[in-house]
Scaffold this motif. Structure first.
Motif, PDB file in Angstrom:
ATOM      1  N   LEU A 161      -0.405  -6.062 -10.014  1.00 47.02           N
ATOM      2  CA  LEU A 161      -0.101  -4.575  -9.555  1.00 47.02           C
ATOM      3  C   LEU A 161      -0.547  -3.859  -8.563  1.00 47.02           C
ATOM      4  O   LEU A 161      -0.335  -3.060  -7.530  1.00 47.02           O
ATOM      5  N   GLY A 162      -2.134  -3.757  -8.581  1.00 49.91           N
ATOM      6  CA  GLY A 162      -2.918  -2.957  -8.017  1.00 49.91           C
ATOM      7  C   GLY A 162      -3.071  -3.231  -6.655  1.00 49.91           C
ATOM      8  O   GLY A 162      -3.666  -2.474  -5.696  1.00 49.91           O
ATOM      9  N   SER A 163      -3.948  -4.310  -6.419  1.00 46.79           N
ATOM     10  CA  SER A 163      -3.887  -4.842  -5.206  1.00 46.79           C
ATOM     11  C   SER A 163      -3.705  -6.697  -4.734  1.00 46.79           C
ATOM     12  O   SER A 163      -4.173  -7.295  -3.751  1.00 46.79           O
ATOM     13  N   GLY A 164      -2.697  -6.852  -5.254  1.00 45.43           N
ATOM     14  CA  GLY A 164      -1.886  -7.937  -4.809  1.00 45.43           C
ATOM     15  C   GLY A 164      -0.987  -7.304  -3.681  1.00 45.43           C
ATOM     16  O   GLY A 164      -0.950  -7.172  -3.095  1.00 45.43           O
ATOM     17  N   THR A 165      -0.088  -8.740  -3.493  1.00 47.49           N
ATOM     18  CA  THR A 165       0.645  -8.326  -1.960  1.00 47.49           C
ATOM     19  C   THR A 165       2.005  -8.783  -3.145  1.00 47.49           C
ATOM     20  O   THR A 165       2.024  -9.355  -3.271  1.00 47.49           O
TER      21      THR A 165
END
Lengths: 346, 317
Positions: A161-165
């Motif tokens: 949720l924060g650093s994924g794509t």
């Protein structure tokens, strides 16, 4: 329909112009600013950073716009971010799935928002004081949840949720764009937006007109808490840890600033979420200028202050009026002779 | 065998001292729980007191000087044998320290100093922030061994004394080594998220392949930066060497995974040297120096970082 699009465009024109100006400033200090590459399975570039790093402020200002439209203010959003991040981290560390953690954090945020709403709408405490309570106490609550440490986690679902794509686009961008669109659609395709504006303009008369102002005010604070919780989860997921001391610190001020740059009045009434979101992007672009310029950090706040003062001066009613007079007096003249028009009064 | 006997004799000789220490009551006025490091300092202080059989009275000031002054007054009223003070601010201590001196209670400052005449306290146990920066710089000088290396720096909160001193020390250490240049320096506010954000901008502004090393004024910013480096498709610890300060558990975990290279410890054990000095003073009147500098220990990949992580993670960081 076309008319509607036109009026929206006219409303957000100043913000678009300012955003373009600040982006141009970025381009001047760093010529590769607009280059976007696709590498390691994700879009990579400064413009993407602005959209991605602007996510917390953008999410906060969605809720903040609605609250300010009712003539309120929500100072607690930064602390609510810390609480939500702490709750999400504590839940995954406890062995729950990321869905449960997200739900738990959102519920915690909504609860905080409802608390603010009840203080404002039912107990009639002034919003700035009512939300100050949670602004101060909230960080303490978050510290209780994390037991004073930076609570780290590795749960891949939550980290995503924060650093994924998603298809190469960082998830936070999709989250704030999505929520922004949904909330805008809900308040503009129904009468809800107008009812909120009515409360902000004159609460007593709106109540006399049959608007249930109490429920609506509680709802807008609840939405603000919900948005803050989502921002808090993103910030925690980004660094794989809940930092109760620093998550969302002073971000409530950036959110309020975004709403103001978006041309919304702090006295309530008419509002535009899209303009606020552009305001959030403008703030992030200003941060980007500072980072890319390579100036010593002692200048950070001065540069930010100067750019923001310039933005607010351009938007001030007096300056706007002066520009309007200038344009009006220039009108009878043929195009291209604005310069002469300026000099004509002398 | 002889060695063992000596050990036992040595241990025996401590018995009277421990017995004496058992009667000691010491008051500890702590700032509050502003950071993980401070929580660890509280834990270690309690452990040190327990190890020595000292009765420790702990007062949490919740970041307020007036609470600390109240706590010291109550320690004086209770007639404690000594007071440990981690002062939240530097000024405004003269009166209350005079009261403690009049009651003949020695005061030892932990981790920070105060602006007061130095006869008002026995000694101050602090680390040398400039020295920490110097150790970090020296490590990089040795590590690069003359090879060209462009450094990016993540500073602490602008204007804070750790940020100023750690920057000064580092610059002193690399001065005169022309292969080392700081190409970018920006504040990351001592936090993980800002460390990550600023590192992202460094990677784009300078280009990841042009950065040879990162110096971060604290470990948290380095931990954030490691994630930014990974997301840019580079290998932290190999493509970009990372040296930072504090020695918090998570940086040791990163080092165990080969993602960071060195850290300099800001020890949370300020109470150990303080209590050593106090016991020596009470035993035979040895007056300690006015400043006791704690060790700024360098940890590298040669240490067993997993073991250090396991040891540190329960201290409350």
């Amino acid at each position: 329909m076309m008319n509607h699009v036109n009026s929206t465009l006219r409303r957000i024109a100043p913000q678009l112009v300012i955003l373009a100006g600040v982006l141009l400033l970025n381009f001047l200090v760093f010529p590769d600013f607009f280059r976007i590459e696709f590498q390691h399975g994700r879009l990579f570039g400064n413009l993407i950073d602005v959209l991605n790093r602007g996510a917390p402020t953008a999410l906060l200002c969605i809720g903040m716009t609605l609250v300010i439209a009712t003539r309120g203010i929500d100072l607690s959003v930064g602390a609510v971010m810390a609480i939500a991040g702490a709750v999400a981290a504590a839940l995954v560390v406890d062995g729950h799935s990321w869905q449960v953690a997200l739900l738990g954090a959102l519920c915690a945020g909504a609860l905080c928002g409802a608390w603010n709403g009840v203080l404002v709408a039912v107990l009639r405490i002034q919003p700035i004081v009512a939300t100050l309570v949670l602004m101060v106490a909230g960080r303490g609550i978050a510290q209780l949840v994390t037991e004073g440490t930076i609570l780290t986690f590795v749960n891949p679902g939550l980290v995503h949720l924060g650093s994924g794509t998603v298809v190469g686009i960082p998830t936070p961008i999709l989250i704030w764009l999505g929520l922004g669109l949904i909330v805008t659609a809900v308040v503009r395709k129904t009468a809800l937006g107008m009812l909120i504006e009515a409360i902000g303009i004159n609460e007593s008369s709106s109540r006399l007109a049959g608007i249930n102002s109490r429920v609506l005010i509680i709802s807008v604070y609840l939405i603000s808490g919900f948005c803050a919780a989502l921002a808090g989860v993103i910030v925690a997921a980004d660094i794989k840890g809940a930092d109760a001391n620093n998550a969302g610190l002073w971000l409530e001020l950036d959110a309020i600033l975004a709403v103001v740059i978006g041309g919304n009045s702090l006295l309530g009434g008419r509002f535009s979420i899209i303009a606020s979101l552009l305001g959030a992007l403008i703030i992030q672009s200003v941060n980007s200028v500072i980072l890319l310029s390579g100036m010593p950090p002692e200048f950070n706040l001065v540069i930010k202050a100067l750019i923001i003062i310039a933005i607010l001066v351009i938007q001030s009613p007096t300056v706007k009026h002066a520009l309007y007079i200038l344009r009006a007096s220039a009108d009878p003249l043929p195009p291209g002779s604005i310069k002469e028009a300026k000099e004509s009064p002398q | 065998m002889k060695f063992k006997a000596m050990l036992i004799a040595g241990a025996m000789s401590f018995v009277p001292m421990t017995a004496m220490a058992a009667d000691l009551t010491i008051g500890f006025s702590q700032i509050g729980s502003e950071s993980g490091w401070r929580a660890a300092e509280t834990t270690v202080t309690k452990q040190e007191a327990e190890k020595r059989g000292i009765n420790l009275k702990f007062a949490d000031a919740q970041q307020k000087q007036e609470n600390q002054i109240k706590a010291i007054r109550s320690f004086v009223a209770q007639g404690v044998d000594a007071i440990l003070l981690a002062p939240v601010v530097a000024t405004g201590w003269d009166n209350v320290l005079e009261e403690a001196r009049d009651a003949e209670i020695p005061v030892i400052l932990l981790d920070r100093t105060v602006d007061a005449p130095d006869d008002l306290y026995m000694t101050a146990v602090t680390s040398d922030l400039v020295h920490e920066g110097r150790v970090a710089g020296q490590w990089l000088v040795d590590e690069t061994a003359g090879a060209k290396c462009d450094i990016v720096e993540l500073q602490g909160t602008t204007g804070s004394s750790p940020a100023i001193d750690r920057k000064t020390g580092f610059e002193e250490a690399i001065a005169g080594h022309d292969n080392l240049t700081i190409v970018r320096s920006q504040t990351g506010d001592f936090t993980r998220s800002q460390g990550k954000v600023v590192m992202e901008s460094f990677l784009k502004a300078v280009g990841g392949e042009n950065i040879c090393a990162l110096y971060a004024h604290n470990d948290d910013m380095a931990v954030g930066a490691i994630q930014a480096i990974k997301e840019a498709g580079l290998k932290p610890g190999e493509d970009i060497k990372i040296v930072s300060i504090d020695s918090v558990p998570d940086i040791h975990l990163a080092m165990a995974n080969g993602e960071a290279n060195a850290t300099i410890e800001l020890t949370p054990n300020m109470a150990g040297p303080a209590l050593d000095a106090l016991e020596a003073y009470l035993a035979d009147g040895t007056t300690p120096p006015k400043w006791i500098q704690t060790e700024s220990k360098l940890y590298t990949l040669n240490d067993d970082n997993m073991a250090i992580y396991e040891m540190k993670k329960d201290l409350g960081y």
